[in-house]
Scaffold this active site. Structure first.
Site, PDB file in Angstrom:
ATOM      1  N   THR A   1      -7.846   4.677 -22.258  1.00 25.53           N
ATOM      2  CA  THR A   1      -7.751   3.707 -21.159  1.00 25.53           C
ATOM      3  C   THR A   1      -7.753   2.275 -21.702  1.00 25.53           C
ATOM      4  OG1 THR A   1      -8.795   5.216 -19.619  1.00 25.53           O
ATOM      5  CG2 THR A   1      -8.913   2.896 -19.052  1.00 25.53           C
TER       6      THR A   1
ATOM      7  N   GLU B   1     -18.240   3.469 -17.784  1.00 27.73           N
ATOM      8  CA  GLU B   1     -16.806   3.165 -17.924  1.00 27.73           C
ATOM      9  C   GLU B   1     -16.599   1.908 -18.772  1.00 27.73           C
ATOM     10  OE1 GLU B   1     -14.960   5.475 -17.316  1.00 27.73           O
ATOM     11  OE2 GLU B   1     -14.236   5.606 -15.264  1.00 27.73           O
TER      12      GLU B   1
HETATM   13  N1  HSE Z   1      -7.814   2.032 -12.919  1.00 28.07           N
HETATM   14  C1  HSE Z   1      -8.036   2.449 -14.275  1.00 28.07           C
HETATM   15  C2  HSE Z   1      -6.807   2.094 -15.100  1.00 28.07           C
HETATM   16  C3  HSE Z   1      -8.253   3.931 -14.294  1.00 28.07           C
HETATM   17  O1  HSE Z   1      -5.711   2.356 -14.628  1.00 28.07           O
HETATM   18  O2  HSE Z   1      -6.959   1.546 -16.191  1.00 28.07           O
HETATM   19  C4  HSE Z   1      -8.495   4.492 -15.660  1.00 28.07           C
HETATM   20  O3  HSE Z   1      -8.866   5.833 -15.546  1.00 28.07           O
END
Ligand code: HSE
Length: 308
Positions: free
Chosen positions: A182, A129
């Site tokens: 993201t 990630e």
């Molecule tokens: N918690 C993360 C965000 C999840 O909202 O950026 C991304 O999939």
């Protein structure tokens, strides 16, 4: 074991109020991944189907990044050949990079003979990630690995809790076919919060956890509110306000952005209501030029599954 084929579910993260600390997997869609040992020490990605823009270069691919970190940690006992069939579109908000990262962590651990704890697997998966979004968040990879409704009370050290939740809680996903990265969706967030917003948000988190555990639908409903990310990110999702309004009018307990979007999720009591919510959301987009996909699912009890 020389080869393993796994199914990795899509995940809803944040769940409205729980930015970076809550998520759950759904039953469908998901990715299929195959991991095969190689006698040399190379990691190669030989096949990616279902997505054109995911790099096969293992240094730039989340599954490659996670696999290498784990194998190096074990002294590179073998190399790997990886194949991926993407059912989860990148930039969708339902955990595409999270699935690639979690699938690799889970499968490589099996090939290594099950040497790592859940916390260690989540930590390895977070490297994937981080490589793609710049953020070490576990709210997609932890539920994809553990299954069920997962809470991450802390990152340093990493703490994981699998929450109880009512069996008849169903999720509707409405996914407009646009892409939001993201990394970009995190950059636009406010870096500081007024105290009153913080109080409201942590009240909602506590209310949601209590509501899930006590099967209190009123409390679940009133707690599915996000005053941190949704007000900013919703501007990137065409007709978000109407989608939410229609979902609530059709009986949803709550509705917000899934992960960093553009997918929108709603939680409902019972599959039938979740189906009505799906229809209501589809209607909002019926005359739009933007395509969409929608799903209704229970919260998946299981995360990554062995196919063969
Ligand atoms: N918690 C993360 C965000 C999840 O909202 O950026 C991304 O999939």
């Amino acid at each position: 074991m020389d080869e393993i084929k796994v199914f990795v579910p899509a995940t809803v993260s944040n769940v409205a109020c729980g930015f970076d600390i809550m998520g759950f997997p759904i039953e469908d869609p998901g990715d299929i991944m195959i991991f095969r040992k190689r006698e040399d020490k190379e990691i190669v990605i030989t096949r990616i189907e279902g997505a054109v823009d995911i790099p096969k270069d293992p240094v730039r691919n989340v599954a490659g990044v996670v696999s290498r970190a784990m194998l190096e940690d074990q002294g590179m006992p073998f190399g790997l050949e990886i194949e991926m069939e993407k059912g989860i579109k990148p930039g969708s908000g339902i955990g595409s990079s999270g699935a690639g990262s979690a699938g690799a962590a889970w499968a490589v651990n099996q090939l290594l003979g099950n040497v790592y704890s859940d916390e260690e697997l989540v930590s390895f998966a977070m490297l994937g990630e981080e490589s793609i979004s710049g953020a070490r968040h576990a709210d997609n990879v932890a539920p994809a690995l553990l299954g069920g409704f997962v809470l991450i009370p802390g990152y340093d050290p990493l703490r994981l809790v699998r929450l109880q939740y009512p069996a008849d809680l169903y999720c509707t996903i409405f996914h407009p076919q646009i892409e939001i990265r993201t990394r970009d969706a995190r950059e636009i967030l406010r870096k500081e919060l007024p105290l009153q917003d913080a109080v409201r948000q942590w009240g909602n988190v506590a209310g949601l956890v209590a509501g899930l555990m006590q099967e209190d639908y009123g409390l679940i409903s009133s707690s599915l509110e996000d005053v941190v990310a949704e007000p900013v990110r919703s501007l990137l999702i065409p007709s978000f306000d109407e989608l939410k309004q229609q979902a609530l009018a059709a009986g949803a307990l709550g509705c917000s952005i899934s992960g960093s979007g553009p997918a929108v999720f709603a939680l409902s009591r019972g599959r039938e209501t979740a189906g009505k919510v799906r229809k209501a959301m589809e209607k909002v987009y019926q005359d739009k030029e933007i395509g969409w996909k929608s799903y209704v699912s229970a919260i998946a009890e299981e995360g990554v599954k062995i196919l063969s």
